[in-house]
Write a protein that holds these residues in place. Structure first.
Motif, short mmCIF file in Angstrom:
data_model
loop_
_atom_site.label_atom_id
_atom_site.label_comp_id
_atom_site.label_asym_id
_atom_site.label_seq_id
_atom_site.Cartn_x
_atom_site.Cartn_y
_atom_site.Cartn_z
N PRO A 157 10.16 -3.15 4.87
CA PRO A 157 9.01 -2.80 3.30
C PRO A 157 8.01 -1.81 4.06
CG PRO A 157 8.78 -4.89 3.63
CD PRO A 157 9.92 -4.41 4.31
N LEU A 158 7.40 -0.96 2.54
CA LEU A 158 6.73 0.31 2.31
C LEU A 158 5.13 -0.53 3.28
CD1 LEU A 158 6.54 3.17 1.31
CD2 LEU A 158 4.20 2.68 0.63
N THR A 159 4.88 0.59 4.61
CA THR A 159 3.94 -0.45 5.26
C THR A 159 2.58 0.04 4.38
OG1 THR A 159 3.39 1.88 6.65
CG2 THR A 159 4.80 0.54 7.72
N GLU A 178 0.29 1.53 6.36
CA GLU A 178 -0.23 3.27 6.36
C GLU A 178 0.77 4.26 5.35
OE1 GLU A 178 0.92 0.81 8.62
OE2 GLU A 178 -0.86 0.62 10.08
N GLU A 179 1.55 4.29 5.02
CA GLU A 179 2.33 4.47 4.62
C GLU A 179 2.29 5.13 3.44
OE1 GLU A 179 6.13 2.42 5.86
OE2 GLU A 179 7.26 4.63 5.04
N LEU A 180 1.57 3.92 2.21
CA LEU A 180 0.75 3.95 0.78
C LEU A 180 -0.45 4.86 1.03
CD1 LEU A 180 0.51 3.17 -2.58
CD2 LEU A 180 -0.69 1.28 -0.65
N GLU A 181 -1.03 4.32 2.15
CA GLU A 181 -2.15 5.19 2.04
C GLU A 181 -1.91 6.69 2.28
OE1 GLU A 181 -5.84 5.11 1.35
OE2 GLU A 181 -6.27 6.66 1.92
N LEU A 182 -1.20 6.99 3.20
CA LEU A 182 -0.52 8.75 3.36
C LEU A 182 -0.05 8.94 1.17
CD1 LEU A 182 1.15 8.95 6.66
CD2 LEU A 182 -0.78 10.12 5.78
N ALA A 183 0.41 8.48 1.60
CA ALA A 183 1.10 8.14 -0.01
C ALA A 183 -0.08 8.85 -1.36
CB ALA A 183 1.43 7.78 -1.48
N ARG A 184 -1.30 7.88 -1.11
CA ARG A 184 -2.90 8.40 -1.96
C ARG A 184 -2.91 9.33 -1.08
NH1 ARG A 184 -4.18 2.88 -0.28
NH2 ARG A 184 -3.88 0.89 -1.56
N ARG A 185 -3.34 9.83 -0.21
CA ARG A 185 -4.07 11.21 0.10
C ARG A 185 -3.82 12.21 -0.60
NH1 ARG A 185 -8.00 11.21 3.59
NH2 ARG A 185 -6.93 13.10 4.64
N SER A 190 5.86 8.31 8.26
CA SER A 190 5.38 9.67 7.36
C SER A 190 4.77 9.52 6.05
CB SER A 190 5.62 11.34 8.26
OG SER A 190 4.78 11.77 8.26
N ILE A 191 4.09 10.94 5.51
CA ILE A 191 4.15 10.41 4.48
C ILE A 191 5.51 10.14 3.22
CG2 ILE A 191 3.25 11.89 2.27
CD1 ILE A 191 1.94 14.11 4.00
N PRO A 192 5.56 9.09 2.29
CA PRO A 192 6.57 8.22 1.98
C PRO A 192 7.07 9.43 0.61
CG PRO A 192 5.20 6.86 1.37
CD PRO A 192 4.65 7.91 2.74
N TRP A 193 7.15 10.62 0.83
CA TRP A 193 7.45 11.81 -0.67
C TRP A 193 8.59 10.66 -1.38
CZ3 TRP A 193 3.33 14.46 -1.72
CH2 TRP A 193 2.78 15.21 -0.98
N ALA A 232 0.85 4.92 -7.51
CA ALA A 232 0.00 5.57 -6.62
C ALA A 232 0.77 7.02 -5.92
CB ALA A 232 0.64 5.10 -5.08
N ARG A 233 2.22 7.83 -6.23
CA ARG A 233 2.23 8.90 -6.13
C ARG A 233 1.86 9.79 -7.32
NH1 ARG A 233 7.72 7.67 -5.15
NH2 ARG A 233 8.13 7.47 -3.04
N SER A 258 -5.13 10.24 -6.21
CA SER A 258 -6.58 9.22 -5.45
C SER A 258 -7.22 10.27 -4.69
CB SER A 258 -6.01 8.54 -4.37
OG SER A 258 -7.42 7.54 -3.83
N PHE A 263 -1.59 9.31 10.80
CA PHE A 263 -0.42 8.48 10.84
C PHE A 263 -1.42 7.25 10.10
CE2 PHE A 263 2.03 4.48 10.53
CZ PHE A 263 3.45 4.79 9.34
#
Lengths: 373, 373
Positions: free
Chosen positions: A28-30, A32-39, A121-124, B37-38, B42, B271
């Motif tokens: 599942p998505l971690t 860390e990946e979710l936070e990269l998607a937010r940022r 990494s960023i889960p685009w 989130a995408r 944020s 990351f």
């Protein structure tokens, strides 16, 4: 303790023997990946409706933090294998010849979130793309004034964003060959859409390398170092590679692969984003681009049956092109897709070739819609 | 088939007996949450460094799709229990008295992603907040000109974004009481940061209700209907509630609860976003706000030891305030936190009370940093 690389003064001495990143995952998505998607902002696909991506909807990637820079004290140093090292202020750059170009930029990792296993990494999904009118001054004449040495091989472009990647503290830095850097279309850009660059897009100055994936267009640019030998930057040698594993050096990521995306038609559901639309004729629209030249053909498929779309000429040599086709939608579930071909003869693949870092994902996008009577 | 609600003409007749949404989850993040989130941007916390959130860094929530509106044909209708129904163009509104105000907006669901179990919606961490200078014209004089009926109870504000939520097709619509709508600070805003509203922020016109969570400031505003009876909109009665379960009507979400956030100090890892900084004195900064009045105190904790920070006066009645404190950082891991108190005496709680929709999460934020010698 942090391993430090001094990139302020010797960006070419980047240590590249870094620890391997986390391996790709089927889990599942971690967090860390979710936070990269937010940022790292993705463009919602309805943003493709606009020929120029409206302010704030252009995708962004920030490797570390957005720097907080004072334009009064900021300087661009041009140094190394040059006859006349330069230190330029923003005013110096604004006084130079001014050029505006509409340029499409895409993140090389766009589509990574669709891969299985998924590189960490960023889960685009597909929204890491945008087009803006960038204004700045061409780089080549500045390099000529600095007196680029005949033996110049590579140029290292260093930005002010600093952080740790794969265990190594570094400023974000990327190199181009002297020939690539002298390309007449390469800009030092200080405006986006007629306004000063927003901080997240590189204020006060960024490099702009049209046709290339976005990682080449170094933001918050502070230094251009000319080398008489090959550069070895972390962000050229360890990241942005087409490779098959942690030990595979692979090939460098450079120009954008041909791609097209549809504006999702109809109405979305808030949570599932499942789409429905009323039966009847509807204009399907989208945008297509390639870093290898203009797009010459876009096909649209309804339930696997391909038909040619109308393709508008480009509004700029490096800007995406609109395509459109009328679809008479009949009730039921349908799958829509689009496929572009560029002037170099490259065509979007139907399936995505997997790479270890999830780079250059330009497979045909499919979307499903429910047509209601 | 889609259940349709006609919101164009009768927004007060919204059906509110909708299917229950998915229940809160303790499982891994779903693909739907990641896509939300995408889509819903944020602010990275370093954006708190700027007193006015730079263009493109302000958070956005779009319930359905960003509408593609033609400002030439767009109209605002003011109708219902009024003596003189109005239909206003953008030019009409721009010719009216102009007012600019710096206003902090926060999504009522900010922090939802930290809850356990996790309500199924946008999985915000803490970045759904921003401050901008909004320019527009006050609403109250327009309502006076329209001749608000003495028996007016509620006003329904309807936007052009249309989609399906909880099984019901609808335009996004929210109501205010007549007293709330007549508040002198409520604006019809057409500019953000001195530029026309970007599409994702409500172009060409949005409501702006200072002090309230963002859901009240309806974007892409097309209709204000005055009712002589209570409104029953989906987005007032089914969403934006402080409740404990699907069957609990709970209480409506209104004004922003007091909150503070720190600008993360030091350098991040790409990351993990884990942060490290060098030992020595460092200025910790952040922003604090409340919908109930100015912030009168901010405390900062280092490893659980609280100390008062310096708090700047507000730059506007409804804008956040900067706070700062010097920390002499010594090597090792440390936990930082901040806690604001507003003029109404409300203090941020140390632990977050759970609600079914994940609303009003203003618990003290904690962040960990590693200080290196």
């Amino acid at each position: 303790m942090r391993a430090k690389i001094s990139t302020q003064h010797r960006p070419h001495r980047h240590e590249t023997a870094a620890p391997a990143p986390n391996p790709p995952s089927t889990g599942p998505l971690t967090a860390e990946e979710l936070e990269l998607a937010r940022r790292n902002h993705s463009a919602p696909l309805e943003a493709l409706r606009w020929p120029l991506t409206p302010p704030g909807l252009h995708y962004t990637v920030v490797h570390f933090d957005i720097p907080y820079l004072d334009p009064e004290t900021w300087r661009l140093r041009i140094h190394g294998a040059v006859e006349h090292p330069l230190e330029l202020t923003l005013s110096d750059l604004r006084r130079r010849p001014r050029r505006t170009a509409a340029v499409t930029l895409e993140c090389a990792g766009n589509g990574r979130g669709r891969l299985e296993p998924r590189p960490p990494s960023i889960p685009w999904d597909t929204g890491a793309v945008g087009t803006a009118e960038w204004t700045g001054t061409p780089l080549a004449p500045i390099l000529e004034e600095a007196g680029l040495a005949a033996e110049a091989v590579d140029l290292v472009f260093t930005g002010a964003d600093r952080g740790v990647q794969a265990g190594l503290e570094q400023d974000y830095a990327r190199s181009l060959t002297a020939d690539e850097a002298m390309d007449e279309h390469v800009l030092l850009a200080y405006e986006m859409g007629g306004q000063p660059l927003p901080p997240q897009h590189g204020f006060p100055l960024r490099l702009l390398v049209p046709g290339w994936y976005g990682m080449a267009s170094v933001k918050w640019l502070t230094s251009i170092e000319v080398l008489d030998r090959p550069a070895h930057t972390f962000q050229n040698e360890r990241t942005y590679r087409y490779s098959q594993g942690a030990e595979d050096p692979g090939e460098p990521v450079t120009r954008m692969r041909v791609r097209s995306l549809l504006v999702p038609p109809g109405l979305p559901d808030f949570f599932t984003r499942r789409r429905s639309l009323d039966a009847g004729p509807i204009m399907l629209r989208g945008r297509a681009w390639s870093g290898e030249g203009p797009v010459v053909r876009v096909e649209v498929a309804i339930d696997g049956v391909w038909t040619d779309a109308h393709v508008e000429p480009p509004t700029g040599k490096h800007a995406w092109q609109e395509f459109s086709v009328v679809w008479v939608a009949v009730p039921g579930p349908h799958t829509l897709a689009s496929r572009a071909t560029d002037a170099a003869g490259r065509v979007q693949p139907l399936e995505q070739a997997w790479t270890y870092q999830g780079m250059g994902n330009n497979a045909v996008q499919e979307m499903t819609v429910e047509v209601v009577a």
